[in-house]
Design an enzyme around this catalytic site. Structure first.
Site, mmCIF file in Angstrom:
data_model
loop_
_atom_site.group_PDB
_atom_site.id
_atom_site.type_symbol
_atom_site.label_atom_id
_atom_site.label_comp_id
_atom_site.label_asym_id
_atom_site.label_seq_id
_atom_site.Cartn_x
_atom_site.Cartn_y
_atom_site.Cartn_z
ATOM 1 N N HIS A 83 29.939 -31.927 -47.309
ATOM 2 C CA HIS A 83 28.890 -31.353 -46.456
ATOM 3 C C HIS A 83 29.489 -30.572 -45.292
ATOM 4 C CE1 HIS A 83 25.468 -33.593 -48.229
ATOM 5 N NE2 HIS A 83 26.406 -34.495 -48.497
ATOM 6 N N CYS A 130 27.002 -31.068 -52.556
ATOM 7 C CA CYS A 130 26.736 -32.444 -52.959
ATOM 8 C C CYS A 130 25.641 -32.499 -54.030
ATOM 9 C CB CYS A 130 26.434 -33.297 -51.733
ATOM 10 S SG CYS A 130 26.779 -35.033 -52.051
ATOM 11 N N GLU A 182 28.094 -28.468 -43.596
ATOM 12 C CA GLU A 182 27.024 -28.230 -42.615
ATOM 13 C C GLU A 182 26.905 -29.369 -41.607
ATOM 14 O OE1 GLU A 182 26.666 -29.222 -45.661
ATOM 15 O OE2 GLU A 182 24.992 -30.622 -45.840
HETATM 16 N N1 GLN Z 1 24.379 -39.211 -54.700
HETATM 17 C C1 GLN Z 1 23.457 -38.108 -54.580
HETATM 18 C C2 GLN Z 1 22.978 -37.649 -55.959
HETATM 19 O O1 GLN Z 1 23.402 -38.160 -56.921
HETATM 20 C C3 GLN Z 1 24.100 -36.946 -53.841
HETATM 21 C C4 GLN Z 1 24.377 -37.343 -52.409
HETATM 22 C C5 GLN Z 1 24.355 -36.196 -51.443
HETATM 23 O O2 GLN Z 1 23.850 -35.103 -51.708
HETATM 24 N N2 GLN Z 1 24.861 -36.456 -50.262
HETATM 25 O O3 GLN Z 1 22.181 -36.777 -56.041
#
Ligand code: GLN
Length: 205
Positions: free
Chosen positions: A178, A93, A180
């Protein structure tokens, strides 16, 4: 009695030491999965924390805040050197965003932040990840990015709505979601296999 860890049993080698960037975000959940798989972990906050690690995780969180932390601690150059030296890296992410051309420049990709729409903060989906055995991966997406552009050295391992959400470039793995947080450990096992530990759950490409 202190039984050998899973990683030791699988390889006969000492358990790998995995650094987890711990400036901000969801580093503890990665720590739990990796320890369950028999790895040793170290929270990374300053450049010296990177010394001697076998692999590195960039967790989810907020890429803007993580970027400020990386700059403040002088981590950008050491992180890029680590990647150039071939250390396996897993980015999830915000960690995927940190790896892209516009941030650390470690992956030849451009991640689009909050790509699934600002209103849609979180959703779950199940899909096959190329080369990962054992059926669909159950994934949770939280204000997730997707890969908007990528170069020729990047392999797309999974897509959602026609957009890459799992990619690999050499020994670097980046996921929009994710693993995890869902009790899913096959992607972490694949990641450890890139570092030469444990049995691969995904084919080398
Ligand atoms: N929206 C977040 C970003 O732009 C990422 C979200 C996440 O890691 N769950 O960094």
């Amino acid at each position: 009695m202190s039984p050998a860890t899973g990683a030791e049993q699988a390889t006969g080698r000492p358990a790998p030491l995995v650094g987890i960037l711990a400036l901000q975000g969801g580093f503890e959940a990665h720590e739990r999965v990796l320890r369950r798989l028999g790895a040793r972990t170290r929270q990374v906050r300053v450049p010296t924390d990177l010394e001697g690690i076998d692999a590195l995780v960039l967790p989810g969180g907020e890429s803007t805040v993580m970027t400020l932390g990386v700059e403040r601690e002088g981590l950008k150059e050491p992180l890029c050197r680590l990647a150039a030296g071939g250390t396996p890296i897993l980015g999830t992410c915000a960690g995927m965003i940190m790896l892209d051309r516009a941030h650390l420049g470690i992956l030849d990709v451009l991640a689009q932040r909050n790509a699934f729409g600002r209103q849609l903060h979180s959703f779950e989906a199940s899909f096959e990840v190329d080369g990962v055995d054992g059926g669909p991966v159950h994934a949770i997406f939280i204000r997730a990015p997707w890969i908007a552009e990528h170069g020729p050295d990047v392999t797309v391992l999974a897509e959602v709505d026609g957009h890459p959400v799992a990619i690999r470039q050499g020994r670097i793995l980046a996921l929009s979601f994710h693993p995890e947080l869902t009790g899913e450990d096959r992607l972490h096992r694949f990641f450890l296999s890139l570092a030469g530990f444990g049995e691969p759950t995904a084919k080398e490409t």
